[in-house]
Design a protein around this motif. Structure first.
Motif, short mmCIF file in Angstrom:
data_model
loop_
_atom_site.label_atom_id
_atom_site.label_comp_id
_atom_site.label_asym_id
_atom_site.label_seq_id
_atom_site.Cartn_x
_atom_site.Cartn_y
_atom_site.Cartn_z
N ASN A 305 0.81 -1.23 0.00
CA ASN A 305 0.00 0.00 0.00
C ASN A 305 0.83 1.27 0.00
OD1 ASN A 305 -2.12 -1.73 0.15
ND2 ASN A 305 -2.95 -0.97 2.07
N LEU A 306 2.15 1.13 -0.03
CA LEU A 306 3.05 2.27 0.02
C LEU A 306 3.53 2.64 -1.38
CD1 LEU A 306 4.77 4.25 1.75
CD2 LEU A 306 6.55 2.48 1.76
N ILE A 307 3.49 3.95 -1.69
CA ILE A 307 3.99 4.46 -2.96
C ILE A 307 5.11 5.46 -2.67
CG2 ILE A 307 3.41 5.56 -5.15
CD1 ILE A 307 0.48 4.98 -4.59
N ILE A 308 6.27 5.26 -3.31
CA ILE A 308 7.39 6.18 -3.20
C ILE A 308 7.52 6.90 -4.55
CG2 ILE A 308 9.85 6.47 -2.74
CD1 ILE A 308 8.30 5.48 -0.34
N LYS A 309 7.55 8.24 -4.52
CA LYS A 309 7.60 9.03 -5.75
C LYS A 309 8.76 10.02 -5.71
CE LYS A 309 2.67 8.84 -6.96
NZ LYS A 309 2.81 8.25 -8.31
N PRO A 310 9.88 9.71 -6.34
CA PRO A 310 10.91 10.74 -6.56
C PRO A 310 10.52 11.61 -7.75
CG PRO A 310 11.63 8.62 -7.42
CD PRO A 310 10.30 8.38 -6.79
N GLU A 311 10.81 12.91 -7.68
CA GLU A 311 10.31 13.82 -8.71
C GLU A 311 11.27 14.99 -8.93
OE1 GLU A 311 5.97 14.67 -9.10
OE2 GLU A 311 6.54 16.65 -8.41
N ILE A 312 11.55 15.26 -10.19
CA ILE A 312 12.32 16.44 -10.59
C ILE A 312 11.40 17.35 -11.39
CG2 ILE A 312 14.27 17.30 -11.96
CD1 ILE A 312 15.67 14.65 -11.45
N ARG A 313 11.40 18.64 -11.04
CA ARG A 313 10.48 19.59 -11.69
C ARG A 313 11.25 20.85 -12.11
NH1 ARG A 313 4.37 21.42 -10.00
NH2 ARG A 313 4.32 23.37 -11.17
N LEU A 314 10.96 21.31 -13.32
CA LEU A 314 11.53 22.55 -13.83
C LEU A 314 10.40 23.45 -14.31
CD1 LEU A 314 13.91 24.33 -14.72
CD2 LEU A 314 13.89 23.11 -16.92
N ASP A 315 10.28 24.63 -13.68
CA ASP A 315 9.30 25.63 -14.09
C ASP A 315 10.04 26.79 -14.75
OD1 ASP A 315 6.40 25.25 -12.40
OD2 ASP A 315 8.14 24.14 -11.67
N SER A 316 9.53 27.21 -15.90
CA SER A 316 10.17 28.28 -16.65
C SER A 316 9.16 29.36 -17.00
CB SER A 316 10.80 27.71 -17.92
OG SER A 316 11.45 28.71 -18.66
N ALA A 317 9.42 30.60 -16.55
CA ALA A 317 8.54 31.73 -16.84
C ALA A 317 9.37 33.00 -16.77
CB ALA A 317 7.39 31.80 -15.84
N ASP A 318 9.05 33.96 -17.58
CA ASP A 318 9.86 35.18 -17.73
C ASP A 318 9.88 36.00 -16.45
OD1 ASP A 318 11.36 37.20 -18.79
OD2 ASP A 318 9.70 38.14 -19.87
N GLY A 319 11.02 35.97 -15.74
CA GLY A 319 11.21 36.79 -14.55
C GLY A 319 10.31 36.48 -13.38
N ALA A 320 9.75 35.25 -13.33
CA ALA A 320 8.77 34.93 -12.29
C ALA A 320 9.40 34.47 -10.98
CB ALA A 320 7.81 33.86 -12.80
N PHE A 321 10.69 34.14 -11.00
CA PHE A 321 11.33 33.55 -9.83
C PHE A 321 12.56 34.38 -9.43
CE2 PHE A 321 9.59 30.27 -12.66
CZ PHE A 321 8.57 29.79 -11.85
N LEU A 322 13.17 34.01 -8.33
CA LEU A 322 14.41 34.65 -7.87
C LEU A 322 15.51 33.61 -7.78
CD1 LEU A 322 13.10 36.95 -4.98
CD2 LEU A 322 13.52 37.57 -7.37
N ASP A 323 16.73 34.01 -8.11
CA ASP A 323 17.85 33.10 -7.97
C ASP A 323 18.45 33.22 -6.57
OD1 ASP A 323 19.41 35.39 -7.92
OD2 ASP A 323 20.07 35.19 -10.01
#
Length: 344
Positions: A305-323
């Motif tokens: 009944n156990l699910i393990i989920k590794p996940e890599i995510r990349l979000d890209s938007a013009d100037g929406a984030f900070l480095d």
């Protein structure tokens, strides 16, 4: 909120949970085919971002699973009772994901996710009244029912739940129709507006066309048309699709987008899937972004009944984030690993 009020909510929620557990235990002792059933899930995760300029910049503009470090998703407890052609479902949620999903505005401070009664009028017709999760979109609130652990922009910008009445019709083995009249999206009380919303869903061979409409006033959603479906390319390869368009003339906002979900099962216990999504907010509907490309690669390992989920995510938007220097950035990359345990 005063401490005494919070304590009152906690006590009420604990009483609800205790009642569900007790009733289930008694029913199982008395009758193994009891009409009362009990199910649920618990999920937690670890998440980190690769460019971290502070807590406020590490979250994507989507719902759920946005904290960094170790974090709790939610505990979900569902009790259902069926007698003859009628039944009732109570779905309780606890934790950050549950609070966000219910907008923290229920009578029990964001604890009730769903609470509805239903009547199977005939083999092909079911009436439902109460609060139920939305019929729009590819993804859902419960994490064990999604392939990806984080959720999409399309899901995050649409409704989560509705309060009202709906009728489901099975027109044939492969064709279905749903019609509903409800409060405006995610609204539990219309005493200040007196307005309602309309919903419809047409299902044909596992492909669903969804329609929703409210006036758009007082924070309403307006009009949304949504397609959700998919096709089995082979025995091990599935391609899911979600496309939606929303407009709110009253607020001069809207959005549209497309998400593809290719998923490959490599064994009985492991699968890998990609969510590729393009999302655009129109007019003033952008939350610090206008156009977004989001790619999410998720593995799913199941053990009992156990699910393990590794996940890599990349979000890209013009100037929406900070480095990491606090300067505007066009992208945010993150890694998460989630554990989900479900039971019934």
């Amino acid at each position: 909120m005063k401490a005494i009020t919070i304590t009152k909510y906690i006590k009420k929620s604990l009483l609800l949970v205790t009642a569900l557990v007790t009733l289930t235990a008694v029913a199982q002792d008395d009758d193994t085919t009891s009409p009362l059933s009990f199910s649920g899930s618990v999920d937690a995760y670890f998440r980190t971002t690769f460019n971290d300029a502070g807590d406020a910049t590490t979250a994507t503009p989507t719902s759920f699973a946005n904290q960094t470090g170790f974090a709790l998703g939610m505990a979900n407890l569902i009790g259902s009772y069926e007698s003859g052609s009628t039944g009732v479902v109570v779905d309780l949620v606890f934790g950050p994901r549950g609070t966000e999903a219910t907008f923290n505005n229920d009578v029990l401070n964001g604890i009730i996710n769903q609470a509805y009664a239903y009547w199977n009028v005939s083999e092909s017709t079911t009436l439902t009244i109460g609060r139920f999760n939305t019929f729009l979109g590819y993804e859902v609130i419960a994490p064990q029912a999604n392939f990806n652990y984080s959720v999409s922009y399309l899901f995050s910008n649409g409704p989560f739940s509705h309060l009202g009445v709906k009728a489901d019709f099975a027109l044939s083995d492969d064709v279905s129709l749903m019609l509903g009249i409800m409060n405006p999206w995610d609204t539990n009380d219309i005493s200040g507006t007196g307005e309602y919303s309309l919903g419809a869903q047409l299902g044909v061979y596992g492909q669903f066309l969804n329609l929703y409409y409210d006036s758009g006033k007082n924070g309403g959603l307006g009009f949304e048309i949504d397609y959700t479906g998919g096709v089995d390319i082979s025995e091990d390869f599935f391609l899911g699709v979600n496309a939606a368009y929303n407009t709110n003339d009253e607020a001069d906002t809207g959005f549209y987008g497309l998400a593809l979900y290719p998923q490959l099962s490599t064994s009985d216990s492991f699968a890998i899937g990609l969510r590729g999504e393009y999302f655009a907010a129109t007019a003033d509907g952008g939350d610090n972004y206008d156009d977004v490309l989001a790619l999410t690669l998720t593995g799913s390992f199941t053990k009992d009944n156990l699910i393990i989920k590794p996940e890599i995510r990349l979000d890209s938007a013009d100037g929406a984030f900070l480095d990491s220097d606090g300067l505007a950035s066009d992208s945010l990359s993150s890694f998460a690993i989630a554990a989900i345990y479900s039971f019934d």
